[in-house]
Design an enzyme around this catalytic site. Sequence first.
Site, short mmCIF file in Angstrom:
data_model
loop_
_atom_site.label_atom_id
_atom_site.label_comp_id
_atom_site.label_asym_id
_atom_site.label_seq_id
_atom_site.Cartn_x
_atom_site.Cartn_y
_atom_site.Cartn_z
N LYS A 1 3.68 9.78 8.13
CA LYS A 1 3.39 10.28 9.47
C LYS A 1 4.55 10.15 10.46
O LYS A 1 4.69 10.96 11.37
CB LYS A 1 2.17 9.54 10.00
CG LYS A 1 2.23 8.03 9.79
CD LYS A 1 0.86 7.42 9.55
CE LYS A 1 0.96 6.04 8.95
NZ LYS A 1 -0.22 5.56 8.31
N TYR B 1 0.86 -1.19 0.00
CA TYR B 1 0.00 0.00 0.00
C TYR B 1 0.89 1.23 0.00
O TYR B 1 1.84 1.32 0.79
CB TYR B 1 -0.89 -0.01 1.25
CG TYR B 1 -1.84 1.16 1.35
CD1 TYR B 1 -2.94 1.27 0.49
CD2 TYR B 1 -1.64 2.16 2.29
CE1 TYR B 1 -3.81 2.35 0.58
CE2 TYR B 1 -2.51 3.24 2.39
CZ TYR B 1 -3.60 3.33 1.54
OH TYR B 1 -4.46 4.39 1.63
N ASP C 1 9.26 2.77 -0.09
CA ASP C 1 8.23 3.48 0.66
C ASP C 1 8.44 3.12 2.13
O ASP C 1 8.09 2.04 2.59
CB ASP C 1 6.84 3.02 0.18
CG ASP C 1 5.72 3.75 0.91
OD1 ASP C 1 5.98 4.34 1.97
OD2 ASP C 1 4.58 3.73 0.41
#
Length: 425
Positions: free
Chosen positions: A264, A141, A236
């Site tokens: 985040k 994701y 990622d």
Amino acid sequence: MTRSETLFQAAQLVMPGGVNSPVRACRAVGTYPRFLSEGRGSHVIDVDGNEYIDLICSWGPLILGHCHQAVEEAVLEAVRHGLSFGAPTEIEVKMAELVTKMTGTEMVRMVNSGTEAVMSALRLARGATGRSKIIKFAGCYHGHSDSMLVKAGSGALTGGAPDSAGVPAEMAADTLTAKYNDAASVRSLLEANPGQVAAVIVEPVAANMGVVPPQPGFLEALRGLCDAYGALLIFDEVITGFRLSAGGAQRHYGVHADLVTYGKIIGGGMPVGAYAGSRKLMEQVSPLGAVYQAGTLSGNPVAMAAGLAQLEILENNPDIYTALERKGKRLQEGLQEIFRKAKVPAQVNRAGSILTVFFSKTPVTGYDQARACDLERFAKWYRGLLEHGIYAAPSQFEAMFLSAAHQEEDIDAILVAAEEVAKTL
Ligand code: HOZ
């Protein structure tokens, strides 16, 4: 009716599914979301006054736990000087210096979320290579930008929509999907699309199909394939950055990526993301280069203050990582023993301080095995943990996170609860 249930009823009238992000609606685990009012160290408290050991930690960024004093003070100090300027500030420079130092990159651009970071990094990869296609992995994701909602993990997989409606076929056509932990599937795609693949993007530890660590040699093989076929390698590190080690997965596995995206985690709990890489690549971003990307809230001073405070502590206290590894290993081994004794077929996957319990007889090394897990048993496990005061991720396809604030007593308490729950599965 509990206060959480009452709030959830009200929320569903005015927010899709009653939430601002789908997984937290708890639909996959057959219960309602607990509305949280407070976090303290390794614990959270809901609006009904129930206290839980938190194994979500805001989905990763709270490596120091909730309300760490240094982070809290840095935020309060920043707030006193102004919430947002949309202009350069000194703290952005400090943050960029520290991030590049910790991650072995040369330049970084702050954005506001992991989704934005990935979207921007892909644009940069396409701009720099003059190619259009991107290879991603089924079950990984990378946020919810159009081209990444193809066989996506996390909430998309949890909700049964790995290929989202609303993504035009043309937007998805340039996204090619390979199999995680299967370098041969990447080679086939590169060979079938000569000179067309701009980048291979991967979660170095897949954590959005549940935690699936890379098999030995997988990341090195991706590096080699990218070099051989002229594609960029993008890590990622929204989940692994600053968590697996101070230098993230790149340092942990000793594999260098051309571009790295963060989310985040870089904001210590505030909404931040970033993408980073070599000077040569990053100089192609506007205003120096032709790849456009911008944002008023990018580098927001309050978010930078939280992020910088957390990163400084991580940089200066390597023992935090030793302790996270120790606690993660203890939890993994304790859970494995509990399931063995209870005769419940389960796999406890782990990378450092992130873990997933998969209800599967066989090892989970990729998307197909993750999807084949017993989701009903997972839902029962989740609800059992919650009843015993453990706040875990409400999806088979997410991770549990430990923080520096988790004490050995927290691990003890989780294992005691897990033992009780395992007997009911
Ligand atoms: N699905 C995201 C985590 N991988 C975010 C979940 C949330 O914040 O609700």
